[in-house]
Enzyme design. Structure first.
Site, PDB file in Angstrom:
ATOM      1  N   GLU A 126      -4.530  -3.767  -0.527  1.00 17.30           N
ATOM      2  CA  GLU A 126      -5.171  -4.408  -1.524  1.00 17.30           C
ATOM      3  C   GLU A 126      -6.583  -4.044  -1.763  1.00 17.30           C
ATOM      4  OE1 GLU A 126      -5.642  -8.827  -1.397  1.00 17.30           O
ATOM      5  OE2 GLU A 126      -7.443  -8.703  -2.661  1.00 17.30           O
ATOM      6  N   SER A 223       1.219  -9.284   7.905  1.00 16.12           N
ATOM      7  CA  SER A 223       0.551 -10.033   6.883  1.00 16.12           C
ATOM      8  C   SER A 223      -0.730 -10.633   7.001  1.00 16.12           C
ATOM      9  CB  SER A 223       1.553 -11.331   6.462  1.00 16.12           C
ATOM     10  OG  SER A 223       1.007 -12.083   5.949  1.00 16.12           O
TER      11      SER A 223
END
Ligand code: F3S
Length: 286
Positions: A126, A223
């Site tokens: 991201e 994650s």
């Protein structure tokens, strides 16, 4: 062993992950299988299930064999999109709206002449995507020393956050940045781009963590938001991050009266239910 189990009020897929999983599942069904550039979501169990529905992960653009590729919920840079299109490959995007917002905020700051600082992990897809949107006119870091070491300090600094960072840590970072810039004639603009789902997930997890003897955070070890959630809960109570029920160790629950369960935003309800079923088994052991 006897203990109570309570699940946090916000667990399971966030809307962004749910949307990404729906899009990729539909694409695989329509095209008889589909390739994704990198993991669409950072959860091995979800990716394994998608693999059974015909979803294949490729690491690099050069490895794409078909004419369509799905990109991740974390978004990609415009350069990557262009390279894919130049090869005549169609893109199906699954970028979450909150990630899109962070990209737009970063670009607006860069276009207005600000040196952009993204609070986050420079190696996360991201963040790499956001840096791509600002033509690398900035940096990503979670260490304030990287800003104070800038010599001279840029005249205009814009600060935003990777969407999955812990809200309190972003706040502390932004406060330190303001303190560093105060006497240096620098203008600072701070924009909170932490995802709303995660903010609420962190609050409900913390509220539960304060009332239990032990917390389990269910989610992928890679994650980012799962790791932050586990870190946050660990500030108030003994906490373990588990990917599946198989990771649970019965010795953890000795003397526990209440166990709390929460999850990262890319953890399927199925995996959380398996963890709770295993906890119930342990809690009913003589
Ligand atoms: Fe989007 Fe937040 Fe989920 S950024 S993918 S809604 S964790």
């Amino acid at each position: 062993m006897k203990f109570e189990i309570e699940k946090a009020s916000r667990t399971g897929f966030c809307f962004g992950v749910k949307r990404a999983v729906d899009i990729v599942t539909k694409a695989a069904a329509e095209h008889g299988g589909i390739e994704t550039l990198g993991a669409v979501v950072h959860n091995p169990q979800v990716m394994e299930r998608l693999g059974q529905s015909g979803v294949a992960v490729v690491k690099n653009i050069a490895d794409i064999k078909g004419k369509i590729v799905v990109t991740s919920s974390h978004g990609v840079s415009p350069e990557i999109e262009e390279t894919i299109r130049d090869r005549g490959i169609e893109i199906i995007g699954t970028r979450c709206g909150d990630v899109r917002r962070a990209q737009v905020v970063a670009k607006r700051l860069a276009d207005a002449g600000f040196f952009v600082v993204i609070f986050g992990d420079a190696n996360h897809p991201e963040v790499r995507g956001i840096l791509g949107w600002i033509g690398n006119k900035g940096m990503a870091t979670s260490d304030i020393k990287d800003i104070t070491a800038l010599d001279p300090l840029p005249k205009y600094i814009g600060i935003l956050s990777q969407t999955t960072q812990a809200a309190d840590e972003f706040k502390a970072f932004a406060q330190q940045a303001v303190a560093a810039a105060l006497v240096k004639d620098t203008e600072i603009r701070i924009i909170d781009t932490i995802c709303h789902d995660l903010r609420e997930r962190q609050l409900t997890a913390l509220e539960l963590a304060r009332r239990v003897d032990l917390m389990l955070v269910v989610g992928g070890r890679i994650s980012a938001n799962t790791k932050h959630l586990a870190h946050l809960c660990a500030t108030v109570v003994q906490t373990y991050l588990v990917e599946t029920a198989k990771d649970i160790d019965t010795s953890w629950f000795k003397g526990c009266r209440k166990v709390g369960v929460t999850s990262g935003s890319s953890t399927a309800d199925e995996t959380i239910n398996e963890v709770i079923a295993r906890l119930e088994e342990i809690a009913n052991q003589p």
